[in-house]
Design a protein around this motif. Structure first.
Motif, PDB file in Angstrom:
ATOM      1  N   ILE A  40       3.386  15.795  12.632  1.00 16.92           N
ATOM      2  CA  ILE A  40       4.797  15.488  12.417  1.00 16.92           C
ATOM      3  C   ILE A  40       5.372  16.452  11.390  1.00 16.92           C
ATOM      4  CG2 ILE A  40       6.443  13.776  11.577  1.00 16.92           C
ATOM      5  CD1 ILE A  40       4.598  11.610  12.568  1.00 16.92           C
ATOM      6  N   ASP A  41       6.415  17.151  11.744  1.00 19.36           N
ATOM      7  CA  ASP A  41       7.088  18.091  10.853  1.00 19.36           C
ATOM      8  C   ASP A  41       8.184  17.341  10.102  1.00 19.36           C
ATOM      9  OD1 ASP A  41       8.313  20.155   9.560  1.00 19.36           O
ATOM     10  OD2 ASP A  41       9.002  21.189  11.370  1.00 19.36           O
ATOM     11  N   ASP A  42       8.064  17.288   8.776  1.00 17.53           N
ATOM     12  CA  ASP A  42       9.034  16.517   7.998  1.00 17.53           C
ATOM     13  C   ASP A  42      10.099  17.381   7.352  1.00 17.53           C
ATOM     14  OD1 ASP A  42       7.314  17.724   6.149  1.00 17.53           O
ATOM     15  OD2 ASP A  42       7.690  16.160   4.655  1.00 17.53           O
ATOM     16  N   GLU A  72      -9.832  11.629  -2.238  1.00 20.21           N
ATOM     17  CA  GLU A  72      -8.533  12.299  -2.298  1.00 20.21           C
ATOM     18  C   GLU A  72      -7.487  11.646  -1.400  1.00 20.21           C
ATOM     19  OE1 GLU A  72      -9.188  16.409  -1.392  1.00 20.21           O
ATOM     20  OE2 GLU A  72     -10.347  16.787  -3.210  1.00 20.21           O
ATOM     21  N   THR A  73      -7.807  10.488  -0.846  1.00 17.96           N
ATOM     22  CA  THR A  73      -6.892   9.822   0.088  1.00 17.96           C
ATOM     23  C   THR A  73      -5.535   9.560  -0.547  1.00 17.96           C
ATOM     24  OG1 THR A  73      -8.827   8.748   1.040  1.00 17.96           O
ATOM     25  CG2 THR A  73      -6.680   7.865   1.661  1.00 17.96           C
ATOM     26  N   HIS A  74      -5.527   9.159  -1.805  1.00 18.14           N
ATOM     27  CA  HIS A  74      -4.285   8.791  -2.482  1.00 18.14           C
ATOM     28  C   HIS A  74      -3.326   9.964  -2.647  1.00 18.14           C
ATOM     29  CE1 HIS A  74      -6.829  10.454  -5.623  1.00 18.14           C
ATOM     30  NE2 HIS A  74      -5.788  10.539  -6.438  1.00 18.14           N
ATOM     31  N   GLU A  75      -3.807  11.193  -2.424  1.00 14.47           N
ATOM     32  CA  GLU A  75      -2.978  12.377  -2.602  1.00 14.47           C
ATOM     33  C   GLU A  75      -2.259  12.813  -1.324  1.00 14.47           C
ATOM     34  OE1 GLU A  75      -6.016  15.091  -3.761  1.00 14.47           O
ATOM     35  OE2 GLU A  75      -5.932  14.526  -5.879  1.00 14.47           O
ATOM     36  N   ARG A  76      -2.540  12.183  -0.201  1.00 17.44           N
ATOM     37  CA  ARG A  76      -2.090  12.697   1.089  1.00 17.44           C
ATOM     38  C   ARG A  76      -0.785  12.061   1.544  1.00 17.44           C
ATOM     39  NH1 ARG A  76      -4.345  16.988   0.674  1.00 17.44           N
ATOM     40  NH2 ARG A  76      -3.966  17.389   2.873  1.00 17.44           N
ATOM     41  N   LYS A  77       0.179  12.893   1.881  1.00 18.33           N
ATOM     42  CA  LYS A  77       1.498  12.383   2.270  1.00 18.33           C
ATOM     43  C   LYS A  77       1.440  11.642   3.607  1.00 18.33           C
ATOM     44  CE  LYS A  77       3.121  16.671   4.502  1.00 18.33           C
ATOM     45  NZ  LYS A  77       4.150  17.748   4.467  1.00 18.33           N
ATOM     46  N   HIS A  78       0.636  12.125   4.545  1.00 23.77           N
ATOM     47  CA  HIS A  78       0.579  11.448   5.839  1.00 23.77           C
ATOM     48  C   HIS A  78      -0.010  10.048   5.720  1.00 23.77           C
ATOM     49  CE1 HIS A  78       1.235  15.554   7.417  1.00 23.77           C
ATOM     50  NE2 HIS A  78       1.796  14.928   8.429  1.00 23.77           N
ATOM     51  N   MET A 146      -6.885   4.478  -5.777  1.00 23.72           N
ATOM     52  CA  MET A 146      -6.114   3.746  -4.781  1.00 23.72           C
ATOM     53  C   MET A 146      -4.702   4.330  -4.667  1.00 23.72           C
ATOM     54  SD  MET A 146      -6.587   1.171  -2.728  1.00 23.72           S
ATOM     55  CE  MET A 146      -7.857   0.150  -3.490  1.00 23.72           C
ATOM     56  N   PRO A 147      -4.189   4.516  -3.434  1.00 16.66           N
ATOM     57  CA  PRO A 147      -2.797   4.949  -3.289  1.00 16.66           C
ATOM     58  C   PRO A 147      -1.849   4.003  -4.026  1.00 16.66           C
ATOM     59  CG  PRO A 147      -3.928   5.100  -1.184  1.00 16.66           C
ATOM     60  CD  PRO A 147      -4.869   4.391  -2.132  1.00 16.66           C
ATOM     61  N   ALA A 148      -0.848   4.573  -4.689  1.00 16.25           N
ATOM     62  CA  ALA A 148       0.099   3.771  -5.476  1.00 16.25           C
ATOM     63  C   ALA A 148       0.782   2.712  -4.619  1.00 16.25           C
ATOM     64  CB  ALA A 148       1.133   4.686  -6.123  1.00 16.25           C
ATOM     65  N   ARG A 149       1.023   3.022  -3.357  1.00 19.19           N
ATOM     66  CA  ARG A 149       1.693   2.055  -2.479  1.00 19.19           C
ATOM     67  C   ARG A 149       0.824   0.815  -2.255  1.00 19.19           C
ATOM     68  NH1 ARG A 149       6.056   2.792  -0.022  1.00 19.19           N
ATOM     69  NH2 ARG A 149       5.910   5.065  -0.035  1.00 19.19           N
ATOM     70  N   ARG A 197       9.502   5.237  -2.726  1.00 10.71           N
ATOM     71  CA  ARG A 197       9.891   6.296  -1.793  1.00 10.71           C
ATOM     72  C   ARG A 197       8.655   6.921  -1.163  1.00 10.71           C
ATOM     73  NH1 ARG A 197      14.792   9.817  -4.591  1.00 10.71           N
ATOM     74  NH2 ARG A 197      16.318   8.094  -4.749  1.00 10.71           N
ATOM     75  N   MET A 198       8.817   7.392   0.053  1.00 12.35           N
ATOM     76  CA  MET A 198       7.714   8.046   0.741  1.00 12.35           C
ATOM     77  C   MET A 198       7.408   9.401   0.114  1.00 12.35           C
ATOM     78  SD  MET A 198       8.694   7.148   4.697  1.00 12.35           S
ATOM     79  CE  MET A 198       7.770   8.539   5.311  1.00 12.35           C
ATOM     80  N   ARG A 199       6.134   9.738   0.085  1.00 11.35           N
ATOM     81  CA  ARG A 199       5.738  11.077  -0.370  1.00 11.35           C
ATOM     82  C   ARG A 199       6.317  12.135   0.566  1.00 11.35           C
ATOM     83  NH1 ARG A 199       1.420  12.896  -3.436  1.00 11.35           N
ATOM     84  NH2 ARG A 199       0.238  11.322  -4.601  1.00 11.35           N
ATOM     85  N   ARG A 200       6.800  13.229   0.013  1.00 11.80           N
ATOM     86  CA  ARG A 200       7.259  14.338   0.846  1.00 11.80           C
ATOM     87  C   ARG A 200       6.334  15.540   0.732  1.00 11.80           C
ATOM     88  NH1 ARG A 200      11.646  12.554   3.915  1.00 11.80           N
ATOM     89  NH2 ARG A 200      10.957  14.380   5.052  1.00 11.80           N
ATOM     90  N   GLN A 201       5.303  15.433  -0.096  1.00 11.52           N
ATOM     91  CA  GLN A 201       4.313  16.501  -0.187  1.00 11.52           C
ATOM     92  C   GLN A 201       3.009  15.932  -0.723  1.00 11.52           C
ATOM     93  OE1 GLN A 201       5.916  19.419  -2.867  1.00 11.52           O
ATOM     94  NE2 GLN A 201       5.864  18.056  -4.638  1.00 11.52           N
TER      95      GLN A 201
END
Length: 211
Positions: A40-42, A72-78, A146-149, A197-201
């Protein structure tokens, strides 16, 4: 059979994802409905457009999103996109239940037993003291990767979300099936915190890597 979307860091944790899918197929734990959202191109999409696309096309009719949480899962925008999209009611598909499986090396001996009867079904051998975690600081110290979300949801009284270590899943298909089915049952009752807000990067450290 419950249909599941598996969210994970594709480069780091593909082997664990494939093993989980094998377990699900071999022992009829769930139907794997995962689709790669990495294409997906954002660049020119609004966050709402991305969420709608993932919820109604990629998540399809899945009832549970299983997050494989690695180093490193928590770092990934997807991953963040998939999680937030799982938490909303789309036009075609309703919100999913969320189950977090911490991979080896990530809080191996810690868990959050939030599902009804989970303590007796999954942790009947545990003889230690059960404690309650209420502050965000304590959650982040307990699960620093853990991802912040997900931490947002652990802070919510109206969200039922379990975190289980891989060791309680590996070689235990009955556990896996139980977690998925119970997470699916509770999903409609969850009132997720969607304020972040969703991660954009990706994070600066990991941004050079492809998901």
């Amino acid at each position: 059979m419950t249909k599941v979307f598996i969210s994970y860091h594709h480069k780091n944790d593909q082997g664990r994802k494939e093993h989980l899918s094998w377990m699900a197929s071999r022992y009829e734990c769930f139907e794997d409905g995962s689709v790669n959202t990495g294409d997906i191109d954002d660049d020119h999409r609004r966050s709402e457009s991305i969420r709608t696309l993932i919820r109604d096309n990629y998540l399809r009719d899945t009832q549970v999103t299983v997050l494989l949480c690695g180093m490193e899962t928590h770092e990934r925008k997807h991953v963040d996109w998939e999680l937030k999209s799982s938490m909303i009611d789309g036009e075609l598909n309703k919100k999913s239940g969320i189950l977090v499986i911490n991979l080896p090396g990530v809080a191996d001996n810690l868990w959050c037993a939030d599902l009804p009867e989970e303590k007796s079904v999954i942790y009947s051998d545990y003889t230690g003291e059960w404690t309650s975690v209420t502050s965000r600081k304590d959650w982040e110290e307990r699960f620093p990767l853990m991802p912040a979300r997900i931490v947002d949801q652990l802070m919510c009284d109206d969200v039922c979300l379990s975190v289980v270590p891989w060791s309680r899943i590996e070689g235990k298909p009955d556990h896996l099936r139980w977690f998925v089915d119970q997470t699916a049952k509770i999903r409609s009752q969850n009132k997720y915190d969607l304020s972040r807000r969703m991660r954009r990067q990706n994070s600066p450290v990991a941004s050079h890597r492809r998901r």
